[in-house]
Design an enzyme around this catalytic site. Structure first.
Site, mmCIF file in Angstrom:
data_model
loop_
_atom_site.group_PDB
_atom_site.id
_atom_site.type_symbol
_atom_site.label_atom_id
_atom_site.label_comp_id
_atom_site.label_asym_id
_atom_site.label_seq_id
_atom_site.Cartn_x
_atom_site.Cartn_y
_atom_site.Cartn_z
ATOM 1 C CG ASN A 111 -1.749 1.230 1.388
ATOM 2 O OD1 ASN A 111 -2.449 1.598 0.438
ATOM 3 N ND2 ASN A 111 -1.745 1.871 2.556
ATOM 4 C CG HIS A 113 -0.590 5.899 4.860
ATOM 5 N ND1 HIS A 113 -1.968 5.920 4.946
ATOM 6 C CD2 HIS A 113 -0.138 6.694 5.863
ATOM 7 C CE1 HIS A 113 -2.324 6.709 5.943
ATOM 8 N NE2 HIS A 113 -1.237 7.181 6.525
ATOM 9 C CB SER A 140 5.109 5.049 4.349
ATOM 10 O OG SER A 140 5.547 6.049 5.237
ATOM 11 C CG ASP A 149 -2.772 3.175 6.939
ATOM 12 O OD1 ASP A 149 -2.795 2.618 5.828
ATOM 13 O OD2 ASP A 149 -3.565 4.084 7.269
HETATM 14 C C1 GRF Z 1 -2.735 9.029 -2.399
HETATM 15 O O1 GRF Z 1 -2.374 10.137 -1.647
HETATM 16 C C2 GRF Z 1 -2.469 7.764 -1.650
HETATM 17 O O2 GRF Z 1 -1.305 7.813 -0.886
HETATM 18 C C3 GRF Z 1 -3.665 7.695 -0.743
HETATM 19 O O3 GRF Z 1 -4.744 8.102 -1.549
HETATM 20 C C4 GRF Z 1 -4.252 8.953 -2.574
HETATM 21 C C5 GRF Z 1 -4.636 8.335 -3.870
HETATM 22 O O4 GRF Z 1 -4.306 9.133 -4.975
HETATM 23 N N1 GRF Z 1 -3.819 6.385 -0.159
HETATM 24 P P1 GRF Z 1 -4.477 8.577 -6.446
HETATM 25 O O5 GRF Z 1 -5.884 7.976 -6.545
HETATM 26 O O6 GRF Z 1 -3.431 7.551 -6.704
HETATM 27 O O7 GRF Z 1 -4.338 9.779 -7.324
#
Ligand code: GRF
Length: 221
Positions: A111, A113, A140, A149
């Site tokens: 993932n 995050h 991360s 997370d």
């Molecule tokens: C990103 O900031 C990711 O880290 C978080 O949600 C957002 C998703 O952005 N989990 P995208 O859909 O990839 O543009």
């Protein structure tokens, strides 16, 4: 995984800029992998449209069509399994994943995050970072476990918090680092260099004592 072209399944709930970063890196030869399918929980998510535009199978299931989270997860991961991925990438997938669905994928699901974990798990990380007054924020990439997370962290990218930042400005600065961070992490994972063993991360067969740090858009070679 290093010999055949690694197959990725991507889970996404929203605009899909991280998915696009993966697709672009594959297209221009920076990432030796293929996206075998994109899955999510929101049929209208732009991420699914990006996938279809690239000729990639995309499918969203609606949580309300299922009796509960476990049933939804089981159906979603049956779809994921159908494209036989080597690695599952949660790229802006905004639902909790249960332990039962995750178990078969341990060490093969990551993932991204938007915080320097273990700080600011969960939602609204940018506003919370500003409220906490931290001088530095970031993103991360971590292995996914049922601990939200909380799985072992592979790599991080840092950005400064600047005077006058609001949550949107900070989010944009972090997002710019997320894309190269995710691609660099996938390069290592797809090459078999990063492995989760006994719940700790190994790089090239050695314990990774601290998360890798993205510098100048590259992880150490
Ligand atoms: C990103 O900031 C990711 O880290 C978080 O949600 C957002 C998703 O952005 N989990 P995208 O859909 O990839 O543009």
């Amino acid at each position: 995984m290093a010999d055949a072209t690694p197959r990725l399944a991507v889970l996404a709930s929203g605009r899909g800029s991280n998915l696009q970063a993966i697709l672009d890196a594959i297209d221009d030869g920076r990432l030796h992998a293929q996206v075998a399918g994109v899955f999510g929980d929101k049929p209208a998510a732009f991420a699914l449209a990006r996938a279809r535009a690239a000729g990639i199978p995309a499918r969203a299931l609606r949580p309300r069509d299922f009796a509960g989270r476990d049933e939804f997860d089981a159906a979603l991961f049956a779809e994921v399994a159908s494209v036989r991925p080597d690695v599952v990438v949660c790229a802006g997938y905004m639902r909790l994943l249960g332990a039962a669905a995750l178990a078969p994928w341990a060490g093969r699901i990551i993932n991204i995050h938007p915080s320097l974990l273990p700080d600011f798990k969960g939602l609204d990380t940018h506003a919370r970072a500003l409220a906490a007054g931290v001088p530095e924020h970031g993103a991360s990439v971590h292995f996914v476990t049922a601990d939200l997370d909380g799985g072992p962290v592979i790599a991080q990218a840092r950005v400064p918090v600047l005077d006058g930042d609001d949550a949107d400005a900070l989010a944009a600065r972090v997002l710019d680092t997320e894309h190269p961070l995710l691609v660099a992490s996938l390069q290592l994972l797809c090459a078999g260099r990063i492995v989760l063993r006994d719940e700790v991360v190994e790089l090239d067969g050695k314990l990774l004592a601290a998360p890798l740090q993205l510098a100048s858009n590259r992880l150490p070679a």
